[in-house]
Enzyme design. Structure first.
Site, PDB file in Angstrom:
ATOM      1  N   LYS A 226       2.418  -3.458  -1.462  1.00 53.79           N
ATOM      2  CA  LYS A 226       2.486  -2.143  -1.052  1.00 53.79           C
ATOM      3  C   LYS A 226       3.586  -1.851   0.006  1.00 53.79           C
ATOM      4  O   LYS A 226       4.363  -0.965  -0.141  1.00 53.79           O
ATOM      5  CB  LYS A 226       0.974  -1.964  -0.222  1.00 53.79           C
ATOM      6  CG  LYS A 226       1.073  -0.416   0.402  1.00 53.79           C
ATOM      7  CD  LYS A 226       1.177   0.722  -0.654  1.00 53.79           C
ATOM      8  CE  LYS A 226       1.471   1.968   0.100  1.00 53.79           C
ATOM      9  NZ  LYS A 226       1.363   3.181  -0.969  1.00 53.79           N
ATOM     10  N   CYS A 280       4.310   7.647   4.652  1.00 52.41           N
ATOM     11  CA  CYS A 280       4.247   6.240   4.130  1.00 52.41           C
ATOM     12  C   CYS A 280       5.930   5.587   4.047  1.00 52.41           C
ATOM     13  O   CYS A 280       5.732   4.457   4.818  1.00 52.41           O
ATOM     14  CB  CYS A 280       3.952   6.569   2.489  1.00 52.41           C
ATOM     15  SG  CYS A 280       2.610   7.512   2.355  1.00 52.41           S
TER      16      CYS A 280
HETATM   17  N1  SAJ Z   1      13.623  11.339  -0.363  1.00 52.70           N
HETATM   18  C1  SAJ Z   1      14.850  11.463  -0.247  1.00 52.70           C
HETATM   19  N2  SAJ Z   1      15.734  11.238  -1.488  1.00 52.70           N
HETATM   20  C2  SAJ Z   1      15.100  11.040  -2.522  1.00 52.70           C
HETATM   21  C3  SAJ Z   1      13.764  10.896  -2.580  1.00 52.70           C
HETATM   22  C4  SAJ Z   1      12.833  10.975  -1.805  1.00 52.70           C
HETATM   23  O1  SAJ Z   1      15.310  11.823   0.728  1.00 52.70           O
HETATM   24  O2  SAJ Z   1      15.939  10.567  -3.583  1.00 52.70           O
HETATM   25  C5  SAJ Z   1      12.645  11.758   0.824  1.00 52.70           C
HETATM   26  C6  SAJ Z   1      11.776  12.914   0.474  1.00 52.70           C
HETATM   27  O3  SAJ Z   1      12.365  14.151   0.830  1.00 52.70           O
HETATM   28  C7  SAJ Z   1      10.724  12.546   1.694  1.00 52.70           C
HETATM   29  C8  SAJ Z   1      10.618  11.168   1.592  1.00 52.70           C
HETATM   30  O4  SAJ Z   1      11.923  10.606   0.843  1.00 52.70           O
HETATM   31  O5  SAJ Z   1      11.040  13.046   2.927  1.00 52.70           O
HETATM   32  C9  SAJ Z   1       9.575  10.330   0.791  1.00 52.70           C
HETATM   33  O6  SAJ Z   1       9.105  11.076  -0.487  1.00 52.70           O
HETATM   34  P1  SAJ Z   1       8.996  10.311  -1.676  1.00 52.70           P
HETATM   35  O7  SAJ Z   1       8.748  11.673  -2.645  1.00 52.70           O
HETATM   36  O8  SAJ Z   1       9.734   9.372  -2.072  1.00 52.70           O
HETATM   37  O9  SAJ Z   1       7.516   9.450  -1.343  1.00 52.70           O
HETATM   38  P2  SAJ Z   1       6.133   9.873  -0.736  1.00 52.70           P
HETATM   39  O10 SAJ Z   1       6.202   9.400   0.723  1.00 52.70           O
HETATM   40  O11 SAJ Z   1       5.864  11.064  -1.020  1.00 52.70           O
HETATM   41  O12 SAJ Z   1       5.345   8.855  -1.393  1.00 52.70           O
HETATM   42  C10 SAJ Z   1       5.638   7.480  -1.454  1.00 52.70           C
HETATM   43  C11 SAJ Z   1       5.545   6.941  -2.998  1.00 52.70           C
HETATM   44  N3  SAJ Z   1       5.676   5.701  -2.849  1.00 52.70           N
HETATM   45  C12 SAJ Z   1       6.970   5.177  -3.581  1.00 52.70           C
HETATM   46  O13 SAJ Z   1       7.833   5.992  -4.507  1.00 52.70           O
HETATM   47  C13 SAJ Z   1       7.335   3.868  -3.770  1.00 52.70           C
HETATM   48  C14 SAJ Z   1       4.183   6.940  -3.364  1.00 52.70           C
HETATM   49  O14 SAJ Z   1       4.038   6.359  -4.689  1.00 52.70           O
HETATM   50  C15 SAJ Z   1       3.293   6.202  -2.391  1.00 52.70           C
HETATM   51  O15 SAJ Z   1       1.927   6.036  -2.839  1.00 52.70           O
HETATM   52  C16 SAJ Z   1       3.260   6.783  -1.057  1.00 52.70           C
HETATM   53  O16 SAJ Z   1       4.716   6.733  -0.401  1.00 52.70           O
HETATM   54  C17 SAJ Z   1       2.339   6.225  -0.065  1.00 52.70           C
HETATM   55  O17 SAJ Z   1       1.410   6.459  -0.026  1.00 52.70           O
HETATM   56  O18 SAJ Z   1       2.705   4.993   0.494  1.00 52.70           O
END
Ligand code: SAJ
Length: 428
Positions: A226, A280
């Protein structure tokens, strides 16, 4: 006994179908409602009386696609009840917060409290599953707590040949906010048992609703998996964020660079933004660092790069405020990512707060996912307004979140304004 605190979850159903979900947050509530929709008799437990009352009335306290309908149906079918107390059940699923404590170290006190609350109620044959994102070794800590409080029960131990009375497993949630209900069913699940028999027992619950593959391992490996998943993403976003700052320095357009580099068959650069938010990705890598502080150098640096990107974005906006000293700035978005109402660890909110401390009366906030300004901005002079009035009034427009509601914006809407687009939304 309180009326809303059943000793068993639903006396009319066989005890083996009873599940207690501890923590009715972003993961616990959707999981509880989903299990109920698959025929389990579920008691959702939360320390907040308000949350319990809302759920028992068929409502939800968080915005998440399809969740309201799922909860409403589960409550109507009487497969879901909420309570402030832990009942006796066959499966206990712990989905409580694990915040960052002092010095960026993990705080597992809510998981420990859940274990203490379960211990007096647990009966032989039951299975305890930890889903909260946790530092490696947390599931063993839960075993210790239950063993201390219930010397009459044999608790499973890794490597022990003694047959245990209960099962204990770690099964991380890995669903994406905004797609939780869908991903709960369709994602693969990693099921880490303290022993192989524990994993098998926990699998009874997951195989009843998961359409993805259920993959078996040990609790310690599952805990690490995780943390590694979210660290992987953080490191990759940090690369994109660092690239955006390098591109500014050397005077090239980062969005063009990424678009073209990604046409290489083995390159897939993520998107830069104003920083990384949510509870997360902005948090979990620190749990990995805490486990191996001397060696987790890249993971730590990625966290620092992503945190610093919010300060960098703030300084870009400050430069525009100086360039148009009489103008107002419209900040588009406060959420941590598009199309959700979740502001936890949001870089957009952090930037808005920092700017409001010095320029409150020049700030117009546009955030379709809230009806009032978050407490930290209230009284700062910043105003919550809708998009069109903000565009009319502002001399500066800053895109902090690429909500769908902003995506139609074109050059006509922004003519004559100073613009900073932290998300590359206006390029798409
Ligand atoms: N972000 C960027 N650039 C990107 C992708 C995301 O700046 O190219 C930023 C987003 O704007 C946001 C942050 O990253 O601020 C996180 O967003 P996210 O959509 O990547 O992820 P979360 O936090 O919504 O969900 C993550 C997911 N983990 C992964 O993709 C490895 C999800 O599958 C997990 O279940 C979740 O964390 C968790 O609960 O741990």
């Amino acid at each position: 006994m309180n009326q809303t605190m059943p000793q068993s979850v639903a006396p009319n159903l066989a005890p083996e179908h009873q599940v207690a979900v501890i923590g009715l947050g972003y993961i616990g509530l959707p999981t509880a409602a989903l299990l109920a929709s698959y025929g389990w008799s579920v008691c959702g437990v939360d320390v907040s009386r308000k949350v319990v009352d809302t759920v028992n009335a068929g409502g939800v306290h968080i915005e998440e696609r399809d969740l309201d309908k799922l909860v409403q149906e589960a409550i109507t079918a009487q497969n879901l009840v909420a309570s402030t107390e832990v009942p006796t059940a066959s499966f206990y699923l712990i989905a409580v917060p694990t915040p960052l404590g002092e010095g960026k170290t993990p705080d597992i006190s809510y998981v420990e409290a859940a274990a203490r609350a379960i211990a007096p109620k647990i009966m032989p044959g039951a299975c305890v599953i930890v889903e909260s994102t946790s530092p490696v070794g947390t599931t063993e800590r839960v075993a210790e707590i239950i063993a201390e409080l219930r010397p009459d029960i044999v608790v499973p131990r890794d490597g022990s040949a003694e047959e245990a009375d209960i099962a204990l497993a770690y099964c991380p949630e890995r669903v994406l906010p905004g797609r939780i209900v869908n991903e709960l069913v369709n994602n693969d699940r990693v099921i880490g048992g303290v022993t192989a028999a524990c994993a098998e027992r926990a699998a009874v619950l997951y195989t009843s609703f998961v359409k993805g593959d259920c993959l078996y391992t040990t609790a310690r490996v599952a805990e690490t998996v995780k943390l590694v998943e979210n660290s992987f993403r953080d490191v990759n976003i940090a690369f994109a964020n660092e690239l955006s700052m390098i591109a500014d320095t050397i005077g090239v357009d980062v969005w063009d660079v990424i678009r073209l580099a990604n046409r290489h068959p083995r390159v897939n650069i993520l998107q830069p933004g104003p920083g990384v938010g949510g509870h997360c990705i902005a948090v979990d890598p620190w749990f990995l660092v805490a486990g191996a502080p001397e060696t987790a150098r890249l993971v730590r640096t990625a966290r620092e790069v992503n945190d610093n990107k919010a300060h960098y974005t703030e300084s870009k906006v400050r430069a525009l405020l100086d360039a148009a000293p009489d103008g107002k700035v419209a900040l588009l978005g406060l959420a941590f990512k598009p199309d959700i109402d979740d502001f936890r660890e949001s870089p957009a909110l952090e930037i808005a707060e920092a700017l409001a401390r010095t320029h409150g009366n020049r700030i117009l906030i546009v955030e379709p996912f809230t009806e009032e300004l978050p407490a930290a901005l209230a009284g700062s002079g910043a105003e919550l307004v809708s998009l069109n009035p903000a565009l009319r009034e502002a001399a500066i427009v800053v895109v902090l979140v690429d909500h769908t509601a902003f995506k139609h914006l074109g050059s006509d809407d922004l003519a004559g304004k100073l613009v900073y687009d932290a998300r590359g939304m206006l390029r798409r």
